[in-house]
Write a protein that holds these residues in place. Structure first.
Motif, short mmCIF file in Angstrom:
data_model
loop_
_atom_site.label_atom_id
_atom_site.label_comp_id
_atom_site.label_asym_id
_atom_site.label_seq_id
_atom_site.Cartn_x
_atom_site.Cartn_y
_atom_site.Cartn_z
N VAL A 175 -14.23 -8.50 -0.43
CA VAL A 175 -13.00 -9.24 -0.14
C VAL A 175 -12.34 -9.67 -1.44
O VAL A 175 -11.14 -9.53 -1.63
CB VAL A 175 -13.28 -10.47 0.77
CG1 VAL A 175 -12.04 -11.35 0.90
CG2 VAL A 175 -13.75 -10.01 2.14
N GLN A 176 -13.17 -10.15 -2.36
CA GLN A 176 -12.59 -10.62 -3.63
C GLN A 176 -12.01 -9.47 -4.44
O GLN A 176 -11.03 -9.66 -5.17
CB GLN A 176 -13.64 -11.40 -4.43
CG GLN A 176 -13.92 -12.74 -3.75
CD GLN A 176 -15.09 -13.48 -4.35
OE1 GLN A 176 -15.83 -12.95 -5.18
NE2 GLN A 176 -15.27 -14.72 -3.92
N ALA A 177 -12.59 -8.28 -4.29
CA ALA A 177 -12.07 -7.10 -5.01
C ALA A 177 -10.87 -6.50 -4.27
O ALA A 177 -10.39 -5.44 -4.64
CB ALA A 177 -13.17 -6.07 -5.19
N ARG A 178 -10.43 -7.17 -3.21
CA ARG A 178 -9.26 -6.77 -2.43
C ARG A 178 -9.41 -5.41 -1.76
O ARG A 178 -8.46 -4.64 -1.67
CB ARG A 178 -8.00 -6.76 -3.31
CG ARG A 178 -7.81 -8.01 -4.15
CD ARG A 178 -6.45 -8.00 -4.80
NE ARG A 178 -5.42 -8.08 -3.79
CZ ARG A 178 -4.94 -9.22 -3.32
NH1 ARG A 178 -5.38 -10.35 -3.76
NH2 ARG A 178 -4.02 -9.20 -2.41
N LEU A 179 -10.59 -5.12 -1.28
CA LEU A 179 -10.75 -3.92 -0.46
C LEU A 179 -10.10 -4.19 0.89
O LEU A 179 -10.10 -5.33 1.36
CB LEU A 179 -12.23 -3.59 -0.27
CG LEU A 179 -12.84 -2.59 -1.26
CD1 LEU A 179 -12.59 -3.02 -2.69
CD2 LEU A 179 -14.32 -2.42 -1.01
N ASN A 180 -9.57 -3.14 1.51
CA ASN A 180 -9.06 -3.27 2.87
C ASN A 180 -10.21 -3.05 3.82
O ASN A 180 -10.90 -2.03 3.75
CB ASN A 180 -7.96 -2.24 3.13
CG ASN A 180 -6.71 -2.54 2.33
OD1 ASN A 180 -6.26 -3.68 2.26
ND2 ASN A 180 -6.16 -1.52 1.70
N ILE A 181 -10.44 -4.02 4.69
CA ILE A 181 -11.64 -3.98 5.53
C ILE A 181 -11.27 -4.01 7.01
O ILE A 181 -10.43 -4.81 7.44
CB ILE A 181 -12.57 -5.17 5.21
CG1 ILE A 181 -12.92 -5.16 3.72
CG2 ILE A 181 -13.84 -5.12 6.06
CD1 ILE A 181 -13.74 -6.36 3.27
N LEU A 182 -11.93 -3.13 7.74
CA LEU A 182 -11.74 -3.06 9.19
C LEU A 182 -13.06 -3.48 9.83
O LEU A 182 -14.11 -2.96 9.49
CB LEU A 182 -11.40 -1.62 9.53
CG LEU A 182 -10.96 -1.28 10.95
CD1 LEU A 182 -9.66 -2.02 11.28
CD2 LEU A 182 -10.75 0.22 11.07
N VAL A 183 -12.99 -4.42 10.77
CA VAL A 183 -14.19 -4.81 11.51
C VAL A 183 -14.11 -4.14 12.87
O VAL A 183 -13.11 -4.28 13.57
CB VAL A 183 -14.26 -6.34 11.69
CG1 VAL A 183 -15.52 -6.73 12.45
CG2 VAL A 183 -14.21 -7.05 10.34
N SER A 184 -15.14 -3.37 13.22
CA SER A 184 -15.09 -2.69 14.51
C SER A 184 -16.25 -3.13 15.39
O SER A 184 -17.24 -3.70 14.91
CB SER A 184 -15.13 -1.17 14.31
OG SER A 184 -16.36 -0.79 13.75
N GLY A 185 -16.11 -2.89 16.69
CA GLY A 185 -17.17 -3.27 17.62
C GLY A 185 -16.64 -3.28 19.03
O GLY A 185 -15.45 -3.11 19.25
N GLY A 186 -17.54 -3.49 19.96
CA GLY A 186 -17.14 -3.53 21.37
C GLY A 186 -16.54 -4.88 21.73
O GLY A 186 -16.45 -5.77 20.89
N THR A 187 -16.16 -5.03 22.99
CA THR A 187 -15.60 -6.28 23.48
C THR A 187 -16.61 -7.41 23.31
O THR A 187 -17.77 -7.26 23.69
CB THR A 187 -15.27 -6.15 24.98
OG1 THR A 187 -14.44 -5.01 25.15
CG2 THR A 187 -14.59 -7.38 25.52
N LEU B 270 -13.39 -0.06 3.77
CA LEU B 270 -14.70 -0.37 4.37
C LEU B 270 -14.56 -0.60 5.87
O LEU B 270 -13.56 -1.17 6.32
CB LEU B 270 -15.28 -1.65 3.77
CG LEU B 270 -16.00 -1.62 2.43
CD1 LEU B 270 -16.54 -3.03 2.15
CD2 LEU B 270 -17.15 -0.62 2.42
N VAL B 271 -15.58 -0.17 6.60
CA VAL B 271 -15.64 -0.51 8.03
C VAL B 271 -16.94 -1.27 8.28
O VAL B 271 -18.02 -0.80 7.93
CB VAL B 271 -15.60 0.75 8.92
CG1 VAL B 271 -15.62 0.36 10.40
CG2 VAL B 271 -14.37 1.60 8.62
N VAL B 272 -16.80 -2.46 8.84
CA VAL B 272 -17.97 -3.28 9.19
C VAL B 272 -18.14 -3.14 10.69
O VAL B 272 -17.25 -3.52 11.45
CB VAL B 272 -17.70 -4.76 8.86
CG1 VAL B 272 -18.89 -5.63 9.25
CG2 VAL B 272 -17.35 -4.94 7.40
N HIS B 273 -19.24 -2.56 11.12
CA HIS B 273 -19.38 -2.34 12.56
C HIS B 273 -20.40 -3.31 13.15
O HIS B 273 -21.52 -3.45 12.67
CB HIS B 273 -19.79 -0.89 12.86
CG HIS B 273 -19.80 -0.62 14.33
ND1 HIS B 273 -18.64 -0.57 15.08
CD2 HIS B 273 -20.82 -0.42 15.20
CE1 HIS B 273 -18.96 -0.35 16.35
NE2 HIS B 273 -20.26 -0.26 16.45
#
Ligand SMILES: Nc1ncnc2c1ncn2[C@@H]1O[C@H](COP(=O)(O)OP(=O)(O)OP(=O)(O)O)[C@@H](O)[C@H]1O
Ligand SMILES: [Mg+2]
Length: 390
Positions: free
Chosen positions: A184-196, A332-335
């Motif tokens: 986050v501090q390095a300003r990466l674009n991050i997507l958080v994915s997951g189910g409902t 990055l994708v955080v699943h």
């Protein structure tokens, strides 16, 4: 319907007409008075019962009140007058809370929506709203709901979970927290994915706590849930169409508008429509460090979903260009998932890489049989970007 219930409905109507409902305090006394007056012929226990029924029909959330006061309850799910379920600590359990009859449930729903200026009826059988305390409410009735009104309330937590609390809960691990902080501090674009209900919004909120206090952040949501702690945050909330079907302002409009507000970062609560395209454009054009969530079963699927949603924007961009934008925008994708035992965990952290066929994910970290494993080293590019922050 039981005659007493019928009478209770009528008395409630009378109360509304006499405008007593807005007056608060003395309503109990007013109801008692009304019952004494209108139902003098009933015996004392029946009159007591009638008072109860009218009160239940006139006050707040009725029988749901105690559930929503219970701090351990995260979600209240009403499938019908006799089927009220809650989620406590990640587990769904039945309760013995009952509504007298379908009408009582319907009244409770009306009482929830009316002060919000919303209503539910056959023309508008599906409503999404937010209570003054921030809790999220969804109502769906006939003809869409086949077995009567269904009410779902996601309780607002006064405070989201901090990264350290998520580590304590086992959702994140400490090494994962450290990588995500640097990301986050390095300003990466991050997507958080997951189910409902897998905890995407909660993780997004925790990630946002790593954003510096000197940054201007614009958050865009369907129903405001995020609670950023930074001093310089602008919160935007999309607006559904009004009763006459006009006045809608979409997430997409808000994302485009946000670009004119000189944001350092844009946080889109959830990407589920054509705004995906505008978000990718924003991420790729100087608003690095943007964050969002998407509903998907895996990191790979998250990319495909964003791609599909961006295509829905239908601005005549060739598919290849959109894929190119996707590969360039998301780092990055955080699943995350809700596991069988009710716990919520980040089960994979993936880097987005470009392969011949387009954007793809490369798993860096995963839970394997409940154990965290680092599967691959960061690519040089990513390592370099992370290396610039301590
Ligand atoms: N790590 C966690 N540990 C325990 N409870 C959690 C955790 N994360 C979220 N919760 C609880 O789970 C519920 C769902 O969380 P959240 O809203 O973050 O999920 P979501 O994936 O964004 O859901 P949706 O699909 O509805 O957008 C909330 O009641 C929240 O308080
Ligand atoms: Mg969410």
């Amino acid at each position: 319907m039981h005659p007493l219930h019928h009478l209770a409905d009528r008395l409630r109507e009378r109360l509304i007409q006499s405008a007593a409902l807005g007056e608060g305090g003395d309503l109990h006394a007013r109801i008692r008075e009304l019952v004494e007056h209108e139902a003098a012929l009933l015996d004392a226990p029946a009159r007591e019962r009638l008072v109860e029924l009218v009160v239940e029909r006139s006050f707040g959330l009725g029988p749901l009140e105690p559930l929503l006061r219970d701090p351990a309850v995260d979600e209240v799910m009403v499938n019908g007058p006799g089927a009220v379920w809650v989620e406590r600590r990640g587990r769904i359990e039945p309760t013995d809370v009952r509504f007298e009859d379908p009408a009582a449930l319907r009244h409770a729903i009306e009482r929830i929506l009316a002060p919000l200026g919303r209503r539910v009826d056959e023309a508008q059988p599906l409503v999404d709203a937010r209570l003054p305390d921030g809790s999220r409410v969804n109502v769906i009735i006939a003809p869409l709901a086949l077995d009567g009104p269904v009410l779902t309330i996601r309780r607002f937590r006064r405070r989201g979970f901090t990264p350290d609390e998520l580590v304590e809960l086992g959702t994140w691990t400490a090494p994962l927290r450290d990588v995500m902080r640097r990301a986050v501090q390095a300003r990466l674009n991050i997507l958080v994915s997951g189910g409902t209900g897998s905890g995407k919004t909660t993780t997004l909120n925790a990630l946002s706590s790593f954003i510096g206090a000197d940054e201007r952040v614009v958050t865009i949501e369907d129903a405001a849930e995020l609670r950023l702690q930074q001093p310089h945050v602008v919160r935007l909330e999309a607006r559904p169409a009004g009763v006459e079907g006009r006045g809608e302002v979409s997430i997409r409009r808000l994302v485009r508008n946000a670009l004119r507000m000189r944001p350092d970062r844009i946080v889109v609560g959830e990407c589920r429509g054509p705004e995906a395209l505008d978000m990718l454009a924003a991420m790729g054009s100087g608003h690095d460090g943007s964050l969002s969530t998407v509903h998907a079963g895996s990191a790979e699927e998250a990319l495909r979903r964003i791609e599909t949603l961006a295509l829905m924007a239908d601005v005549g961009l060739p598919h290849a260009a959109i894929r190119e934008q996707l590969a360039a925008a998301i780092d990055l994708v955080v699943h995350q998932a809700r596991l069988r035992d009710g716990t919520r965990r980040v089960i994979a952290l993936s880097e987005v890489v470009r392969v011949a066929s387009g954007p793809a994910t490369r798993e860096l970290y995963a839970l394997r049989d409940g154990r965290p494993v680092w599967r691959a080293a960061l690519t040089d590019e990513l390592a370099q970007r992370l290396g610039r922050v301590a």
